[in-house]
Design an enzyme around this catalytic site. Structure first.
Site, mmCIF file in Angstrom:
data_model
loop_
_atom_site.group_PDB
_atom_site.id
_atom_site.type_symbol
_atom_site.label_atom_id
_atom_site.label_comp_id
_atom_site.label_asym_id
_atom_site.label_seq_id
_atom_site.Cartn_x
_atom_site.Cartn_y
_atom_site.Cartn_z
ATOM 1 C CG ASN A 152 8.602 -39.883 -36.039
ATOM 2 O OD1 ASN A 152 8.525 -39.472 -37.194
ATOM 3 N ND2 ASN A 152 8.121 -39.214 -35.016
ATOM 4 C CB SER A 229 15.256 -32.304 -36.237
ATOM 5 O OG SER A 229 16.115 -32.075 -37.330
ATOM 6 C CD GLU A 248 3.130 -29.985 -39.765
ATOM 7 O OE1 GLU A 248 3.119 -30.034 -38.517
ATOM 8 O OE2 GLU A 248 2.263 -29.388 -40.425
ATOM 9 C CB CYS A 282 6.490 -34.769 -33.500
ATOM 10 S SG CYS A 282 4.988 -35.313 -34.297
ATOM 11 C CD GLU A 376 11.554 -33.449 -30.782
ATOM 12 O OE1 GLU A 376 12.404 -33.005 -31.576
ATOM 13 O OE2 GLU A 376 10.434 -33.860 -31.121
HETATM 14 P P1 NAD Z 1 15.706 -35.191 -39.180
HETATM 15 O O1 NAD Z 1 15.472 -33.715 -39.216
HETATM 16 O O2 NAD Z 1 17.035 -35.677 -38.769
HETATM 17 O O3 NAD Z 1 15.434 -35.815 -40.629
HETATM 18 C C1 NAD Z 1 14.228 -35.599 -41.301
HETATM 19 C C2 NAD Z 1 14.486 -35.694 -42.786
HETATM 20 O O4 NAD Z 1 15.291 -34.592 -43.195
HETATM 21 C C3 NAD Z 1 15.230 -36.949 -43.221
HETATM 22 O O5 NAD Z 1 14.668 -37.425 -44.429
HETATM 23 C C4 NAD Z 1 16.632 -36.444 -43.430
HETATM 24 O O6 NAD Z 1 17.371 -37.222 -44.349
HETATM 25 C C5 NAD Z 1 16.359 -35.075 -43.998
HETATM 26 N N1 NAD Z 1 17.489 -34.125 -43.915
HETATM 27 C C6 NAD Z 1 18.575 -34.193 -43.114
HETATM 28 N N2 NAD Z 1 19.394 -33.142 -43.380
HETATM 29 C C7 NAD Z 1 18.800 -32.405 -44.336
HETATM 30 C C8 NAD Z 1 19.140 -31.190 -45.018
HETATM 31 N N3 NAD Z 1 20.264 -30.523 -44.744
HETATM 32 N N4 NAD Z 1 18.284 -30.710 -45.943
HETATM 33 C C9 NAD Z 1 17.119 -31.358 -46.211
HETATM 34 N N5 NAD Z 1 16.756 -32.515 -45.614
HETATM 35 C C10 NAD Z 1 17.585 -33.029 -44.690
HETATM 36 O O7 NAD Z 1 14.540 -35.815 -38.271
HETATM 37 P P2 NAD Z 1 14.331 -37.329 -37.810
HETATM 38 O O8 NAD Z 1 15.355 -37.658 -36.772
HETATM 39 O O9 NAD Z 1 14.166 -38.226 -38.973
HETATM 40 O O10 NAD Z 1 12.890 -37.201 -37.120
HETATM 41 C C11 NAD Z 1 12.719 -36.754 -35.828
HETATM 42 C C12 NAD Z 1 12.262 -35.315 -35.794
HETATM 43 O O11 NAD Z 1 11.092 -35.149 -36.572
HETATM 44 C C13 NAD Z 1 11.880 -34.894 -34.388
HETATM 45 O O12 NAD Z 1 12.347 -33.585 -34.151
HETATM 46 C C14 NAD Z 1 10.367 -34.921 -34.431
HETATM 47 O O13 NAD Z 1 9.723 -34.116 -33.488
HETATM 48 C C15 NAD Z 1 10.103 -34.459 -35.813
HETATM 49 N N6 NAD Z 1 8.758 -34.839 -36.231
HETATM 50 C C16 NAD Z 1 7.805 -33.870 -36.361
HETATM 51 C C17 NAD Z 1 6.489 -34.214 -36.716
HETATM 52 C C18 NAD Z 1 5.411 -33.190 -36.886
HETATM 53 O O14 NAD Z 1 4.426 -33.493 -37.548
HETATM 54 N N7 NAD Z 1 5.540 -32.005 -36.338
HETATM 55 C C19 NAD Z 1 6.188 -35.558 -36.933
HETATM 56 C C20 NAD Z 1 7.185 -36.510 -36.786
HETATM 57 C C21 NAD Z 1 8.468 -36.140 -36.450
#
Ligand code: NAD
Length: 474
Positions: A152, A229, A248, A282, A376
């Protein structure tokens, strides 16, 4: 067709596998992107290990200069960078430009932090037996950092990891989200041009689990910094063993609006908080608790403002809400809206999707158990409930498995101070939305919103080891 290779040890490296990257809004093919295998990820870690010495030996002023240079180069290529984000993430172009402006600043903050990572002296003779001794702490780079980022904010959230990591003298393997690899490679190329030693920043795109498992379990990776996530974050923590981990994660951020709030100011802020980048933030504003004395007026005006939001092509200058990141998310969010309606909620505006774009949606009187409230939502959906006081609103805010940031609009100082004490979140914004963030403030969550803090100074500290030194003068 652009073919995007891996970036390992300062070289564009062919991968064994490529996948097609499409723009979420137009469906246009953007590139064939490398999808790293476990072995290729290991090669990236090996390159980062090799580069450690060059980074450890680089004086702080040189690390700072590199980061300043990167920031200046990005400023020159601002529009190009914004278009990459707009296309691969379907982020409306004005929001994409705002992200690039923040990224420029994040790297500048990192340059500044490179020069002020300090230790402290310890008054050794405060303890019996400590007489005649000098004690001090110093901060040393932690080593190779595995950075895993979400789709995002593909430029700025990578900057929140790459900037502090390099500022503190570490090397990195960056794994961007599947949907947004081009932003990460763009930054890696700029760093290369800026003169970063080969291997100090490596980028491996591809499947999360394949690459993530190698990074999280590799003995040569000292630290994992993950934004994404809660489900993936929890899995990472359980596999990381004794490795230091910062997570995060997500939230269902809320705001409380007191009876004396100035709605002329509050409503535009709430529209920004709820609908910017189609709610895929987020700390997007998901729950509004408004005082019953002003609720009717607020709901009517807020719904009217939501209806005015321009939806459509992310490259259109006026668009605020474009396509959700996948068609699965459109289906999921429509189901969640339906579930809330079945449970008694009413739709004040929106509730429909067209061509991958969910219309800004306002739901009223939503039961706490409905998914649009307690999970969420990550979409342009906001739920509004009325409360009889900020205290009651605080209870609702805390009635959540998440706790990233919260907002309170009130002109009563006692009410504000009490809310600050009682709200369970990593940050409380008085007279603003929970979505407020600038890049040097400490940022992170409690409960299932995560562990640890970002914000350049705080991240840089987590990316160092504290070493204690004692000199015996006796
Ligand atoms: P996601 O968890 O699907 O993916 C995030 C990253 O993790 C990607 O690079 C993905 O390829 C990787 N990933 C997936 N499976 C994995 C595994 N088994 N092991 C290690 N890495 C793996 O999240 P998304 O859909 O890209 O982003 C949205 C989420 O991110 C939302 O929940 C949002 O709230 C959160 N977010 C949090 C913050 C914060 O600062 N707190 C900021 C932005 C987004």
């Amino acid at each position: 067709m652009k073919k995007q290779h891996l970036f390992i040890g300062g070289k564009h490296t062919e991968s064994v596998r490529y996948t097609t990257l499409q723009a979420p809004y137009s469906g246009e093919t953007l590139a064939e992107v490398a999808s790293a295998s476990a072995e290729e990820t290991e090669a990236a870690v090996a390159a980062a290990v090799q580069a450690r010495q060059a980074m450890c030996q680089m004086p702080a002023h040189q690390r700072a200069d590199l980061l300043y240079k990167l920031s200046a180069m990005l400023e020159e290529r601002r529009e190009e960078a914004a278009r990459i984000v707009a296309l691969e993430a379907a982020k409306p172009i004005t929001a994409a430009r705002a992200e690039i402006d923040r990224t420029i600043e994040t790297y500048r903050f990192a340059a500044e932090e490179a020069k002020r990572l300090t230790g402290e002296t310890v008054p050794m003779d405060a303890a019996r037996g400590g007489e005649g001794r000098i004690g001090y702490t110093m901060r040393q780079p932690i080593g190779v950092i595995g950075a895993i980022t979400p789709f995002n904010f593909p430029m700025n959230l990578a900057a929140h990891k790459v900037g502090p990591a390099l500022a503190a003298g570490n090397t990195i393997v960056l794994k961007p989200a599947e949907q947004t690899p081009l932003s990460a490679y763009f930054i890696a190329n700029l760093f290369h041009e800026a003169g970063l030693p080969d291997g100090a920043l490596n980028v491996v795109s591809g499947d999360g689990k394949t690459i993530g498992d190698v990074l999280v379990q590799h003995p040569d990776v000292a630290y994992i910094t993950f934004t994404g996530s809660p489900a993936v974050g929890t899995g990472i923590r359980s596999k990381a063993g004794l490795k230091r981990v910062t997570l995060e994660l997500g939230s269902n951020a809320a705001v409380i609006i007191d009876k004396d709030a100035d709605l002329d100011k509050v409503i535009p802020r709430c529209v920004t908080g709820a609908f910017t980048y189609q709610g895929q933030v987020c700390i997007s504003l998901q729950r509004i608790y408004v005082h019953e004395a002003i609720a009717e007026n607020f709901i009517q005006r807020f719904a009217a403002a939501a209806e005015q939001v321009v939806i459509g092509d992310p490259l259109n200058e006026d668009t605020m809400v474009s396509a959700l990141i996948t068609s699965k998310d459109v289906k999921r969010t429509l189901e969640w809206i339906e579930e809330a309606k079945q449970a008694g909620a009413s739709v004040a505006v929106g509730g429909k999707a067209e061509a991958g774009v969910l219309r800004p949606t306002v739901l009223v009187n939503v039961p706490r158990e409905a998914k649009v409230s307690c999970q969420e939502v990550f979409a342009p959906i906001v739920v509004i409930n009325t409360v009889n006081s900020v205290e009651e609103g605080t209870k609702h805010v805390n009635d959540s498995m998440y706790g990233l940031q919260a907002g309170v609009f009130t002109n009563d100082i006692q009410t504000a101070l009490r809310a600050v004490d009682e709200i369970e979140a990593g940050g409380v914004m008085i007279n603003d939305i929970p979505t407020f963030r600038v890049d040097h403030m400490p940022y992170g969550g409690v409960k299932q919103s995560g562990i640890g803090r970002e914000g350049v100074k705080y991240a840089a500290e987590e990316m160092t080891e504290l070493k204690f030194v004692m000199f015996n003068k006796n």
